[in-house]
Design a protein around this motif. Structure first.
Motif, short mmCIF file in Angstrom:
data_model
loop_
_atom_site.label_atom_id
_atom_site.label_comp_id
_atom_site.label_asym_id
_atom_site.label_seq_id
_atom_site.Cartn_x
_atom_site.Cartn_y
_atom_site.Cartn_z
N SER B 40 0.82 -1.22 0.00
CA SER B 40 0.00 0.00 0.00
C SER B 40 0.85 1.27 0.00
O SER B 40 0.32 2.37 0.16
N ALA B 42 2.78 2.59 2.15
CA ALA B 42 2.76 3.41 3.36
C ALA B 42 4.11 4.06 3.61
O ALA B 42 4.21 5.10 4.24
N GLN B 44 6.28 5.09 1.27
CA GLN B 44 6.76 5.75 0.05
C GLN B 44 7.55 7.02 0.35
O GLN B 44 8.48 7.36 -0.37
N SER B 45 7.16 7.71 1.41
CA SER B 45 7.81 9.00 1.71
C SER B 45 9.15 8.82 2.42
O SER B 45 9.81 9.80 2.71
N TRP B 56 9.49 12.11 7.18
CA TRP B 56 8.89 10.89 6.65
C TRP B 56 7.51 10.72 7.27
O TRP B 56 7.32 10.98 8.47
N PHE B 57 6.57 10.25 6.48
CA PHE B 57 5.25 10.00 7.01
C PHE B 57 5.32 8.90 8.06
O PHE B 57 6.16 7.99 7.99
N HIS B 58 4.44 8.97 9.03
CA HIS B 58 4.30 7.98 10.11
C HIS B 58 5.46 8.02 11.11
O HIS B 58 5.59 7.13 11.94
N ASP B 71 4.27 5.32 13.74
CA ASP B 71 2.85 4.99 13.68
C ASP B 71 2.52 4.29 12.37
O ASP B 71 2.29 4.95 11.36
N GLY B 73 0.15 1.57 12.27
CA GLY B 73 -0.97 0.66 12.51
C GLY B 73 -1.80 0.45 11.25
O GLY B 73 -1.96 1.36 10.43
N ASN B 74 -2.27 -0.80 11.06
CA ASN B 74 -3.16 -1.13 9.93
C ASN B 74 -2.62 -0.64 8.59
O ASN B 74 -3.32 0.01 7.83
N SER B 75 -1.37 -0.91 8.30
CA SER B 75 -0.75 -0.39 7.07
C SER B 75 -0.54 -1.46 6.01
O SER B 75 0.12 -1.18 5.01
#
Lengths: 978, 212
Positions: B40, B42, B44-45, B56-58, B71, B73-75
């Motif tokens: 998905s 998640a 990518q960044s 970076w994301f998350h 973070d 979760g549910n990725s």
């Protein structure tokens, strides 16, 4: 060779003739030769041709007579004769049987009276500059057996008058200007054994009559013409054919399998034709075959194992086809193999070690650009005659076998672009004949062996993009012939050997992307031969070698991201061929040398991220070829020179983060090619000039963080290519104009934060279908948030991905940088900017409710509406914003409960709902459990539950009902204990 | 003498290692990413060329650019947990729940000395709960439920005095449930559905790994 036999019984008759008669004939022959000699411009080779030397021509250079004193042979090859044949009195040489003038400088045409040589059996005029049509009278030479007119510029004879040459066995007309179809007379030269029509402009089909008429043909060469259609199957009817050269034509229709029945074939050349189809397994029947060349013929089969039956093969060339499958194991018996070339196919499988143990004559092994896997067999060390070894661009793995050091004759070794690992074997130092060593783009590790210093022939050393570590061995500096050294993208460290470059031959040096330190070797450019020098992204320090300015051929100097200090040497201004100069991210101080304005060829100049002071030299405005100019992140002062407006080729101009003052020059509006303009973070004053609106190619405009005043000029609506517009942190007043939404339809980033903008948000902003970042924070904007913002389609999940593929700006985006308030801090997004989707409207006077339409924007990563006058409740569907990491709704007048859907925001890691009028139970859920800082919810008197200490009373117990919607239950499990 | 100097400088080098690398924490996260499947996008960044992972994301950093939250979760992520995560010395929240992480929990996670919350629930983790978790003195939330963990609950965890929430339900744990320290307060549901877990341990000679 022609022999003149004088039959014994004729001798008395000859003697009977008076000597005077013979003398008269001999004299006329000598006179004829002298007459021709005198017509030549250049005849040094004919110095012996003189009556003073000898009245009989028979003693002259290149002349041979029969016993009667008549000239029978004239043989003057490669004698530097310059002139024509026009004065050659062929009729005076009636006994001539052989005329050989090959490889001279003869020009003009072949005279038609050459037909007077009625006894001629051999004529060789090849390799001259003869032109014009071949005289049809040549066909009167009824006795000629060898006729070679190749390598001239001769044109078609008059075929209607050109009769067949019944005696000719060898006919060479190669490399002339013959046109049209296959020459018809040739098809009637029925005694031909050798025919060479290569390198002409012949076209049409190869005639079937060739096979029926030329029964004795042994060698046929039609290379490099325009013959088309299929290879005639009738060629198989030539029982004596040994050599078939039909490469570089327009032949189609595959390789006829019946060619396999030409049992005497030794050479088969079909290359550079669009044949297509398979390699017929029947070719395996050609047991005499020595050379096969079917390069670039669109073949699309596997290699038939039957070719392994052709045990006389010395040369196999099948490169640049679409062959698949593996190399047949049957090839291991081809013990005479000398040159093996199958590069540029899709061949796979492993390389059999047997090839190297059995092919003891192997000189060249070229299997590059395929998909071979497995290891390089250590047995390669058995092929000790190898000179060329090309294994590059395959999927080979494992170690480089140390046995490779046994290949003492190796001249070129290229193993690049594989998955090779482990160290470079020390034995490589034994390869003292090697001139080129390419190991780049592998996973090699360990240190570079010092033994490399023994490779005295080495000119090219390319180890780039591996994981090599340690220092460059000092011995590398001893290599007398080294011209190119490329080790970029490794983990090398330490200093560069001080003597590197002392051989005076280095022209290409790349140390980029390592951890080298210390100063550059002072001898690096001793020979002034340096053209490309890249050492960026290391820890080099000190100053540049003084000789750089003397390298008159220097084209590229790329030294960014090091610790070079001192002033930028003005001598660089003497390297006037320089096209690329990057000194960015160093510690250079002092002014930019005015002399850099002399670099008239410069297209790229990057001095960013240094500590340069003083003004921008006006002379930089002379760099007429410049397309890229980056002086950002220095301490430059003074105004932006108006002359920069002369840089007509400029596409990228970055002067940001300096201390520049004064207004933005209106002349910048002349930069018609400009795509990117960064003047942000300076102290520029005055309004944005109307002329900026002339920049029709502009995609990126950063004027943020200056002291600009005055409204946004309406001319900006002409910049229809704009993708990024950042005018934030200035003193810009006025309304946000509707045309922003209506005209700038490519906008992806719109940042107007921290200005003095007023009025309301125009609903037309929703027309910006590519907009992914909207920053309007800290202005005086009032009114409500337009519902239409919910239509910003690029902020819907998945939409930005689609946009990126339709928008070719990705590379351009790479250089973009936009500052965003990110998780409580200001952060610059650069390379990942295209992924950031968000809205920041904080710090304004926005009223009324948050439009529920905003929850359509499922791609939002951040949403900041804090510090406004918003009321109403948080939209129930806030949980739709699945990508949300940052949500700040603090300091508003929001009321009601926190929607339970918020607990489905699993990426939420920065939440602020403080200072509102929210009430009720704080929802729980996976992610909200981790947001356990009570200050997230503080200043809301009526909230209760975790993480607040205030527990919920029974009134709020009804909220438990909502909790059951929460997918927290997915893992919830209540079990009876037993 | 020379060898001692060499040894000392080697140790100094070791001690200085985190500070020497410009993106030490980012590299740890890249080590995690390198072994994961991320259909998905998640991650990518997570651009490795950035000077730190703070955009970076998350990922969340503190003011010193040290990572404090992860973070994911549910990725829809699968693959093993990287031992390198143990390098994130300032990490407070490790939220990796609801994915397809598999393999063992690296004992190096016990080095996360600032950790407040570790949520690894809802994955496919197996092997034992590392004893090294006893070093996580700041830990308040530890949720390992819904995995395939086996072995006994390490007794060393009773020293985690800040632990407020502990959930190991729906695993394959064995032995007995500790009752000391914070374990005195955890509801029995936190241990549910571990067929070989034998109830609260009894004072006396019964070993805690009884039935393992």
């Amino acid at each position: 060779m022609e022999r003149v036999h004088i039959q014994p019984f004729l001798l008395p008759i000859l003697l009977f003739f008076s000597l005077s008669f013979l003398e008269a004939e001999a004299q006329s022959e000598a006179q004829a030769l002298l007459k021709w000699k005198s017509s030549l411009f250049q005849a040094d080779a004919l110095s012996s041709w003189s009556l003073a030397n000898s009245t009989s021509a028979c003693r002259w250079f290149g002349v041979r007579c029969n016993s009667a004193g008549s000239i029978v042979q004239l043989s003057l090859p490669n004698a530097n004769l310059n002139g024509t044949l026009d004065e050659f009195d062929f009729a005076s040489l009636p006994s001539l049987t052989m005329l050989d003038l090959n490889t001279n400088l003869l020009n003009g045409s072949i005279p038609s009276n050459i037909s007077a040589l009625s006894n001629l059996t051999s004529l060789d005029l090849s390799s001259n500059y003869l032109a014009g049509p071949i005289p049809y009278q040549l066909s009167n030479l009824r006795k000629v057996r060898h006729l070679n007119l190749g390598f001239n510029s001769l044109e078609n004879p008059d075929y209607t008058k050109f009769t067949p040459l019944p005696s000719v066995t060898n006919l060479s007309l190669y490399n002339n200007s013959l046109t049209g179809k296959f020459p018809p007379f040739v098809l009637n030269c029925t005694n031909l054994t050798y025919l060479d029509l290569s390198y002409n402009n012949l076209m049409g089909k190869i005639p079937d009559s060739l096979s029926t008429n030329l029964f004795y043909l042994e060698s046929l060469n039609l290379t490099d013409n325009f013959f088309e259609e299929v290879i005639p199957v009738s060629l198989a009817n030539l029982p004596r054919l040994q050599n078939l050269h039909i490469g570089s034509n327009n032949l189609t229709g595959g390789i006829p399998p019946i060619l396999g029945s030409i049992s005497g074939l030794r050479i088969l050349e079909l290359y550079n034709n669009s044949l297509g189809g398979p390699i017929p397994s029947s070719l395996g029947q050609l047991r005499m075959l020595e050379r096969i060349d079917i390069k670039a013929a669109a073949l699309n089969s596997t290699i038939p194992p039957e070719l392994g039956l052709c045990t006389n093969l010395t040369y196999l060339e099948l490169s640049l086809n679409q062959l698949t499958g593996g190399l047949p194991q049957s090839f291991s018996v081809l013990t005479k193999m000398s040159e093996f070339v199958i590069s540029g196919n899709s061949l796979s499988g492993e390389i059999s070690p047997d090839f190297f143990t059995n092919w003891t004559e192997l000189i060249s092994f070229q299997i590059q650009n395929n998909e071979f896997v497995g290891r390089i067999p250590p047995e390669i060390g058995s092929a000790t005659k190898l000179q060329f070894l090309f294994l590059y661009n395959n999927h080979l793995s494992g170690l480089i076998p140390p046995e490779i050091g046994r290949l003492a004759d190796l001249q070129v070794l290229d193993l690049s672009a594989n998955f090779l690992s482990g160290p470079i074997p020390k034995t490589i130092g034994n390869l003292t004949q090697l001139t080129s060593l390419a190991l780049f783009y592998n996973s090699l590790n360990g240190t570079i062996p010092a033994e490399i210093g023994n490779m005295t022939a080495l000119a090219t050393l390319d180890f780039n993009t591996n994981q090599l570590e340690g220092e460059l061995p000092a011995t590398i500096a001893q290599l007398p012939n080294l011209e190119l050294i490329s080790v970029f993208d490794n983990h090398l460290s330490g200093g560069i050997p001080r003597d590197l470059g002392q051989n005076g031959r280095l022209y290409n040096v790349s140390f980029s992307n390592n951890s080298f330190s210390g100063e550059l070797p002072p001898a690096l450019c001793n020979g002034f031969a340096l053209q490309h020098f890249t050492a960026d992204h290391n820890n080099f320090t000190g100053s540049l070698p003084a000789c750089l300015g003397n390298c008159s051929g220097l084209l590229r100097l790329q030294l960014g991201s090091n610790h070079f200090f001192g002033s930028i040497p003005s001598e660089l201004g003497d390297a006037t061929q320089l096209t690329y100069l990057d000194l960015s991210e160093n510690k250079y101080t002092g002014p930019i040398p005015t002399k850099l304005g002399n670099l008239a060829q410069l297209t790229y100049l990057d001095l960013s991220e240094n500590k340069l002071t003083g003004p921008i030299p006006t002379k930089l405005g002379n760099l007429a070829q410049l397309t890229y100019l980056d002086l950002s992140e220095n301490k430059l002062t003074g105004p932006i020179p108006t002359k920069l407006g002369n840089l007509a080729q400029l596409t990228y101009l970055d002067l940001s983060e300096n201390k520049l003052t004064g207004p933005i020059p209106t002349k910048l509006g002349n930069l018609a090619q400009l795509q990117s303009l960064h003047l942000n973070k300076n102290s520029l004053i005055g309004p944005i000039p109307n002329e900026i609106g002339n920049l029709a190619q502009l995609q990126s405009l950063h004027l943020n963080n200056n002291n600009l005043i005055g409204e946004i000029p309406s001319s900006l609506k002409n910049c229809k290519q704009l993708v990024v517009l950042d005018l934030g942190d200035n003193g810009i007043p006025g309304n946000i104009l509707e045309w922003l939404g209506e005209k700038l339809s490519s906008l992806r980033v719109l940042c107007l934060r921290s200005n003095m903008l007023s009025g309301s948000i125009p609903p037309q902003l929703s027309l910006l279908s590519s907009l992914q970042l909207l920053g309007l924070a800290d202005n005086n904007i009032s009114g409500s948030i337009p519902q239409s913002l919910g239509k910003l389609t690029a902020m819907v999940e998945g939409m930005q991905e689609r946009k990126k593929t339709t928008n070719s700006l990705y590379r351009f985006y790479y250089r973009e940088s936009v500052s965003i308030v990110w998780k409580g801090r200001e952060a610059a997004f650069q390379k990942t900017l295209s992924l950031v989707v968000g809205i920041d409207l904080s710090g304004n006077y926005l009223r009324h409710a948050i439009p529920t339409e905003l929850t359509n924007l499922s791609g939002l990563v951040f949403l900041n509406l804090s510090r406004n006058l918003l009321d109403g409740s948080i939209p129930k569907m806030i949980g739709n914003l699945k990508k949300l990491e940052i949500l700040d709704l603090s300091m508003n007048y929001l009321s009601g409960t926190i929607p339970p859907s918020i607990s489905s925001l699993t990426f939420l890691d920065s939440l602020n709902l403080s200072s509102n009028h929210l009430s009720g139970r704080i929802p729980s859920g996976h992610q909200l459990q981790t947001l356990d800082d009570p200050s997230i919810y503080s200043g809301n008197g009526e909230l209760c539950g975790f993480p607040l200490t205030k527990s919920c009373s029974s009134i709020q117990a009804s909220d438990v009902q909502l909790l059951t919607d929460d997918d927290d239950e997915k893992y919830g499990c209540i079990l009876a204990w037993d | 003498m020379a060898s001692r100097v060499a040894l000392v400088s080697f140790l100094l080098l070791l001690a200085a290692a985190p500070a020497m690398s410009t993106n030490y924490e980012g590299e740890a996260l890249q080590a995690l990413r390198a072994r994961l499947s991320d259909p998905s996008n998640a991650l990518q960044s997570w651009n490795p060329s950035l000077v730190n992972p703070c955009t970076w994301f998350h990922v969340t950093c503190d003011v010193r650019n040290r990572v404090i939250r992860l973070d994911l979760g549910n990725s829809n992520i699968s693959g093993p947990l990287a031992p390198e995560l143990g390098r994130l010395q300032d990490l407070q929240y490790l939220e990796l729940y609801g994915n397809n992480f598999e393999g063992k929990i690296p004992e190096e996670l016990g080095n996360l000395k600032s950790l407040i919350s570790m949520d690894l629930y809802g994955n496919r983790l197996e092997g034992e709960i590392p004893k090294s978790f006893a070093k996580l003195k700041s830990l308040r939330f530890l949720r390992l439920n819904n995995n395939k963990l086996s072995g006994s609950i390490p007794r060393e965890l009773v020293t985690l005095s800040n632990l407020k929430v502990f959930d190991v339900s729906n695993n394959d744990l064995c032995g007995t449930i500790p009752i000391d320290g914070p374990f005195a307060t955890f509801p029995i549901q936190s241990f549910g559905n571990n067929s070989r877990l034998n109830g609260p341990e009894l004072q006396g000679p019964v070993p805690y790994d009884f039935g393992c």
